[in-house]
Motif scaffolding. Sequence first.
Motif, PDB file in Angstrom:
ATOM      1  N   ALA A 185       3.203   0.198   5.425  1.00  0.00           N
ATOM      2  CA  ALA A 185       2.089  -0.585   5.953  1.00  0.00           C
ATOM      3  C   ALA A 185       2.549  -1.807   6.735  1.00  0.00           C
ATOM      4  O   ALA A 185       1.807  -2.332   7.580  1.00  0.00           O
ATOM      5  N   LEU A 186       3.768  -2.263   6.495  1.00  0.00           N
ATOM      6  CA  LEU A 186       4.269  -3.462   7.168  1.00  0.00           C
ATOM      7  C   LEU A 186       4.820  -3.176   8.561  1.00  0.00           C
ATOM      8  O   LEU A 186       4.941  -4.089   9.382  1.00  0.00           O
TER       9      LEU A 186
ATOM     10  N   ARG B 182      -3.801  -4.248  10.157  1.00  0.00           N
ATOM     11  CA  ARG B 182      -2.825  -5.277   9.777  1.00  0.00           C
ATOM     12  C   ARG B 182      -2.843  -6.458  10.739  1.00  0.00           C
ATOM     13  O   ARG B 182      -2.889  -7.625  10.316  1.00  0.00           O
TER      14      ARG B 182
ATOM     15  N   LEU C  76      -6.926  -2.107   4.842  1.00  0.00           N
ATOM     16  CA  LEU C  76      -6.179  -0.868   5.021  1.00  0.00           C
ATOM     17  C   LEU C  76      -6.898   0.300   4.352  1.00  0.00           C
ATOM     18  O   LEU C  76      -6.898   1.420   4.870  1.00  0.00           O
TER      19      LEU C  76
END
Length: 483
Positions: A432-433, A389, A396
């Motif tokens: 994922a953030l 990221r 990813l």
Amino acid sequence: MFDLIFKHGTVIDGTGAPRRDADVGIVGQRIEAIGDLSGEPARQVIDVTGLIVAPGFIDAHAHDDRMLLSSPDMSPKISQGVTTVVAGNCGISLAPMPRGVPQPVTPPLDLLDRSGDWFQYPSFAGYLDALRRQPPATNFAALVGHTTLRVATMEDLGMPASDAEITRMRELAAQALQAGAIGVSTGLAYTTAMPATTEEVIRVCEDLREYGGIYCTHMRDESEGIMDAMDETFEIGRRLGVPVVISHHKLSGARNFGRSRETLPYIEQAMSQQPVCLDCYPYHAGSTVLEVWRARRCERIIVTWSTPYPEFAGYDLDDIAEALGVDRYEATARLMPAGAIYFSMDEQDVERILAFPPSMIGSDGLPHDNQPHPRLWGAFPRVLGHYARGKGLFPLETAVHKMTGLTAGNFGFEDRGVIAPGTYADITVFDALTIDPGFGYSEPMQPARGIVHVMVNGALAWTDGASTGVYSGRQVRRSVMRE
């Protein structure tokens, strides 16, 4: 009737394929269906909107042999999404120890247990039986360590093994493979194994092919002599006729910075001629036992544990030397036996090796250090957060593949490492953030951020920041040979 459905998630399946929105339904220990499962009956439904549903991560390089028994909750691993560990690396395994471990415990075996109390298994089968009787939270695959075999059979570790000692080591290795070890590991860069010749290693590992085993190696040299060390590694694999894993590939020491441009094409060439794999960890500092010769090669060193000076765990070696009123080499001698973090690599080499498509991810974490390297708790979130990221080193999907499907394929772990109908329900759900390691070198024993749910063989082991207390791990064997 599904036992559990992860609803409204984004599936990254571990193959490297693009993500897709889908529900995942589990029955028993396995994934039953993937797709639109709205309206399907289930005993439990978990809404994972906005989250990634991925295969559980596989730690390709672990030293969890003792932690699997002494801390079966496996918090350092399960909290970062790891559902399977490959233990017994670098020539160091907890078994077999038929005559009892020496006191004090011979380095580097003391990385597993400094007291010697856990080296209680005369046979590898006994060690595996103990794990089956008391399952841990994660799955486990186990290598038998060549250095452990040397300590168990040899009178003088400063010499090559005699014919009789090699014969005994081979017998113990074969017994371990028959009991369920997936291969043999070596740590030829350690003092206790440096005297071992190439022929010794080959003869000890002679039965690997018969049992479908793999050869994993902390090579003899990861600095100036790395090309010769790789040649030795490839020769061992060819002569044994088995796959080779280069452990934690790195270039150590300032004189070798940038040489990944040389080593990676060389590894790729070898891969075209024989089965070769490699793993790496996502940091430019490594960690192992503290030794004077290692201290001479590295500017910054953090002490992770010390038997005579436990109060110095977590301090820089130069600060300790100043406090003791001696130079760093005298301080090193006084602190031993001890462990350390060595800042010995170039970040560009680390990134180049991580981005190399065949590179698997391993933590190489040392669970029993007083102040461990942060990779123990944070290696996998660091790949997903910092490198995928943050730096955009790879998508990813690629990052997940490197820690799931790629690893399962290389090690021959059937029905694991991918999300597909019929595979074991080893699943990690993450954001994922926000996914990142908890902290760095100052506070390394912190759970990762962004790991929401972790499932092992169809049972939730970690959810909403805490262990569930369910230990559903099982032994994993090599079921196929990767050609």
